[in-house]
Enzyme design. Structure first.
Site, short mmCIF file in Angstrom:
data_model
loop_
_atom_site.label_atom_id
_atom_site.label_comp_id
_atom_site.label_asym_id
_atom_site.label_seq_id
_atom_site.Cartn_x
_atom_site.Cartn_y
_atom_site.Cartn_z
N ASP A 129 0.84 -1.16 0.01
CA ASP A 129 0.03 0.00 0.13
C ASP A 129 0.72 1.11 0.07
O ASP A 129 2.19 1.07 0.33
CB ASP A 129 -0.91 0.10 1.32
CG ASP A 129 -2.33 0.63 1.03
OD1 ASP A 129 -2.46 1.59 -0.03
OD2 ASP A 129 -2.98 0.85 2.05
N ASP A 130 0.24 2.43 -0.37
CA ASP A 130 1.15 3.59 -0.16
C ASP A 130 1.50 4.22 1.17
O ASP A 130 2.52 4.52 1.38
CB ASP A 130 0.21 4.77 -1.12
CG ASP A 130 -0.97 4.99 -0.54
OD1 ASP A 130 -1.58 4.23 0.14
OD2 ASP A 130 -1.65 6.08 -0.90
N ASP A 142 -2.06 4.62 7.76
CA ASP A 142 -2.26 5.64 8.63
C ASP A 142 -2.74 5.34 10.11
O ASP A 142 -2.05 5.19 10.86
CB ASP A 142 -3.33 6.43 7.78
CG ASP A 142 -3.84 7.86 8.35
OD1 ASP A 142 -3.60 8.11 9.48
OD2 ASP A 142 -4.22 8.65 7.46
#
Length: 173
Positions: free
Chosen positions: A107-108, A111
């Site tokens: 994933d980028d 969070d």
């Protein structure tokens, strides 16, 4: 996808704009780190943010089986809501994982960790990698490149356009 703090925390105090060049360099750096952890039989990218780094990592590690898991939590780019899995993982990739083959999740950004927890539950023994990590989600990933503070909003290159930025002294960020 740009990710900001959840609605439980105050709005972003900092911004972190990422250019295409920087994102490509960071994704290649991720591939370098993952090379030591592999080899991997398949990559599962979390859409949409994981598509670009997964393509770069797949090229660098010569992985041909690439799958997506489609999870949505940011519906308006400003606040994180309830998670929905729009598309699960293909049975062929789940079977590889079940047979003990190395599967990589990309994933980028991690969070708050909500998305990571959902995908980890689907593939508990997979290696989880992100380009960027925030403190709340960092414990859920095995490999990442850059940590940013929880109150930082990341502007990914696919979310931005070129525009003049005033100098910091004149009120720019």
């Amino acid at each position: 996808m740009a990710k900001s703090p959840t609605t439980e925390t105050p709005g972003p105090e900092k911004i972190f704009p990422v250019s295409w060049d920087q994102f490509h360099r960071d994704s290649r750096a991720l591939a370098w780190r993952l090379h030591e952890a592999g080899p991997f039989e398949a990559i599962v990218c979390i859409t949409r943010g994981g598509l670009v780094p997964a393509a770069i990592v797949a090229r660098e590690l010569n992985v041909r089986m690439i799958e997506t898991v489609c999870v949505v939590s940011y519906r308006d780019y400003k606040s994180q809501g309830d998670l929905s899995v729009l598309k699960g993982i293909a049975p062929e990739v789940v079977a590889l994982h079940s047979q003990g083959k190395r599967v990589l999740i990309v994933d980028d950004l991690v969070d708050t960790g909500q998305t990571a927890r959902v995908v980890r539950d689907l593939l508990p023994d997979a290696h989880f990698a992100t380009v960027y990590a925030k403190p709340m989600g960092r414990p859920l990933v095995d490999t990442f490149i850059t940590e940013v503070s929880q109150d930082t909003w990341i502007y990914f290159p696919w979310d931005t356009g070129l525009a003049f930025q005033p100098p910091i002294r004149e009120g720019g960020d």
